[in-house]
Design a protein around this motif. Structure first.
Motif, PDB file in Angstrom:
ATOM      1  N   VAL A 216       0.366  -1.116   0.351  1.00  0.00           N
ATOM      2  CA  VAL A 216      -0.078   0.149  -0.109  1.00  0.00           C
ATOM      3  C   VAL A 216       1.045   1.205  -0.226  1.00  0.00           C
ATOM      4  N   LYS A 217       0.734   2.129  -0.868  1.00  0.00           N
ATOM      5  CA  LYS A 217       1.729   2.882  -0.986  1.00  0.00           C
ATOM      6  C   LYS A 217       0.891   4.339  -0.519  1.00  0.00           C
ATOM      7  N   ALA A 218      -0.602   3.753  -0.273  1.00  0.00           N
ATOM      8  CA  ALA A 218      -1.307   5.384  -0.012  1.00  0.00           C
ATOM      9  C   ALA A 218      -2.760   5.112   0.891  1.00  0.00           C
ATOM     10  N   LEU A 219      -3.380   5.570   1.598  1.00  0.00           N
ATOM     11  CA  LEU A 219      -3.975   5.462   2.405  1.00  0.00           C
ATOM     12  C   LEU A 219      -5.619   6.370   2.531  1.00  0.00           C
ATOM     13  N   ILE A 220      -6.276   6.362   2.196  1.00  0.00           N
ATOM     14  CA  ILE A 220      -7.132   7.086   2.098  1.00  0.00           C
ATOM     15  C   ILE A 220      -8.233   6.688   2.824  1.00  0.00           C
TER      16      ILE A 220
ATOM     17  N   THR B 267      -2.995   3.369  12.211  1.00  0.00           N
ATOM     18  CA  THR B 267      -2.613   1.704  11.718  1.00  0.00           C
ATOM     19  C   THR B 267      -1.389   1.950  10.432  1.00  0.00           C
ATOM     20  N   GLY B 268      -1.929   2.525   9.757  1.00  0.00           N
ATOM     21  CA  GLY B 268      -1.146   2.975   8.785  1.00  0.00           C
ATOM     22  C   GLY B 268       0.230   4.089   9.379  1.00  0.00           C
ATOM     23  N   LYS B 269       0.479   4.401   9.868  1.00  0.00           N
ATOM     24  CA  LYS B 269       1.577   5.384  10.790  1.00  0.00           C
ATOM     25  C   LYS B 269       2.430   3.904  10.624  1.00  0.00           C
ATOM     26  N   LYS B 270       1.933   3.189  11.277  1.00  0.00           N
ATOM     27  CA  LYS B 270       2.579   1.601  12.151  1.00  0.00           C
ATOM     28  C   LYS B 270       3.066   1.142  11.234  1.00  0.00           C
ATOM     29  N   ALA B 271       2.866   1.291   9.867  1.00  0.00           N
ATOM     30  CA  ALA B 271       2.441   0.162   8.557  1.00  0.00           C
ATOM     31  C   ALA B 271       4.165   1.093   8.266  1.00  0.00           C
ATOM     32  N   GLY B 272       3.894   1.749   8.116  1.00  0.00           N
ATOM     33  CA  GLY B 272       4.717   2.903   8.102  1.00  0.00           C
ATOM     34  C   GLY B 272       4.896   3.024   6.734  1.00  0.00           C
TER      35      GLY B 272
END
Length: 450
Positions: free
Chosen positions: A372-376, A388-393
């Motif tokens: 996943v390169k970007a999360l919206i 969660t997205g931040k923890k996944a980098g």
């Protein structure tokens, strides 16, 4: 339809309308029952109640009166979405009034045999695949349940020449008494709907109800890649047919040397199958087993598997725009379904996720977010998904108000070769009436891009 007399002159309460309640009330009225319908929606906003009143059925709308059960009902037909902790249901159980769901009525009036499909994920895809395979094989299937027409409406028109292929939820299965499918499929079991069931054990027990009335002449198709499936097999009264995507099972459906086999017979080269995603192999194996048990020839199974690309809102291809590929997976209402969707692609993904907050976190998604390169994110769970997205980098994380806003932003962030995936990992009810509405809005926004 069987013209049964068991309900003639019985006082029956239909609790909760929508499609299943309206169908149950009409059917029971036709069978001679004295029917009362009770629904929370006000009468003026309730077309189903208005139609039933015109048929001469008593309707009580706007509330669930506490003294309603004093009328002496002998049976309650409950909308599956009403939890058993509901005060009226609790009172009924104390009084010894039986509580069933609409699928039980469908079974009692049906001249046709049933194939029942349940599980945490994959129900809709498996149900559709089985239907299509039986249809190709000229087995006269009809499709019913959560996926299509209410089961009792289908059972009204079914004959002994038909097979009713029915998707069943745990909510429906809690309300069966005699329901006995010729073939019962449990696709998989994971933690879900604990807000309704109260515990994982109760959830599993509800799923197992699909097997409770089977005998050795019936079949229980179970997932042997899961401990739950292997344990359920020990309790099954029907003949167990296992399936596995991990190891070869000569007694069931599995993969060997790149081919799908059923009970030692080579059915199809797996490379010919066009349905994407490793998770769909479970659905395919369960479907192949069901079709073969019903006598469908390999050529008809192959015809389906080489053309079937998925059902609406479940990893559904929407459109390719300038090398960006859009997929609608709005039916992914839990993290397991989203993990399955993410595993289907080996390309950069822009993930659109969020929805109803049921109190869980999303950290179990982290291992699946590597592409996943970007999360919206959007909806009630947006802040949790940001964490969660931040923890996944994930470096690019955005919050928007809704799916409509997410689509043009996802396209602006994308490059040639990217997958733009709506896979919310949450139910839709915080913002949308259903996952179908959410998915339709996503697809509409995609089609407006160019």
């Amino acid at each position: 339809m069987k013209n049964i007399t068991a309900y003639k002159n019985k006082k029956i309460l239909v609790l909760g309308l929508a499609k299943s309640g309206a169908s149950s009330a009409s059917l029971l009225h036709e069978l001679g029952a004295i029917v009362t319908v009770n629904d929370r929606k006000p009468f003026s906003e309730n077309p189903e109640a208005q139609t039933l009143l015109e048929k001469g059925i008593k309707v009580i709308c706007g509330e669930h009166p506490k003294d309603l059960l004093d009328e002496g009902f002998e049976l309650i037909v409950k909308n599956p979405g009403i939890p058993y902790r509901n005060e009226l249901i609790q009172d009924a159980m104390k009084r010894g009034i039986p509580v069933i769901t609409e699928v039980e009525l469908a079974y009692q009036i049906s001249e046709a045999r049933f194939i029942g499909i349940t599980g945490t994920n994959g129900k809709t895809t498996t149900t559709t695949l089985i239907f299509e395979m039986l249809n190709q094989g000229n087995k006269n299937p009809l499709i019913a349940g959560n996926i299509g027409t209410v089961a009792s409406d289908v059972a009204r028109i079914a004959t002994e020449k038909n097979i009713i292929v029915t998707e069943l939820s745990s909510f429906q299965l809690m309300g069966i008494v005699h329901f006995r499918p010729r073939i019962a499929v449990i696709t998989n079991i994971y933690e879900a709907h604990l807000d309704f069931h109260g515990s994982r054990e109760q959830y599993i027990n509800a799923k197992k109800n699909i097997l409770k009335n089977q005998t050795k002449t019936d079949f229980a198709i179970l997932n042997f890649d899961q401990e739950e499936g292997r344990q359920i097999a020990k309790e099954a009264k029907g003949t167990v047919i296992p399936f596995s995507k991990e190891k070869y099972l000569p007694e069931g459906a599995s993969l060997k040397d790149g081919f799908i086999y059923f009970q030692g017979e080579k059915v199809i080269d797996y490379q010919k199958v066009v349905l994407p995603g490793k998770h769909n192999l479970e659905n395919i194996l369960a479907s192949v087993a069901s079709a073969k048990l019903m006598g469908v020839a390999n050529e008809h199974i192959e015809q389906v598997l080489t053309t079937f690309r998925g059902v609406e809102h479940r990893l559904q291809f929407v459109k390719e725009i300038n090398g960006r590929v859009f997929y609608n997976d709005s039916k992914a209402t839990n993290t397991l379904a989203t993990k399955s969707a993410l595993s289907a692609f080996n390309r950069p993904i822009i993930l659109l996720a969020g929805g109803l907050d049921r109190g869980n976190d999303f950290d179990d998604l982290i291992p699946s977010l590597k592409n996943v390169k970007a999360l919206i994110t959007f909806g009630q769970t947006k802040e949790k998904l940001v964490q969660t997205g931040k923890k996944a980098g994930i470096e690019k994380i955005f919050i928007v108000d809704n799916v409509q806003e997410a689509v043009p932003l996802s396209y602006a962030l994308s490059e040639n070769g990217d997958v733009i995936l709506l896979s919310p990992a949450c139910a839709s009810w915080d913002q949308y009436k259903s996952f179908e509405v959410r998915g339709d809005i996503f697809m509409g926004a995609v089609h407006k891009l160019v």
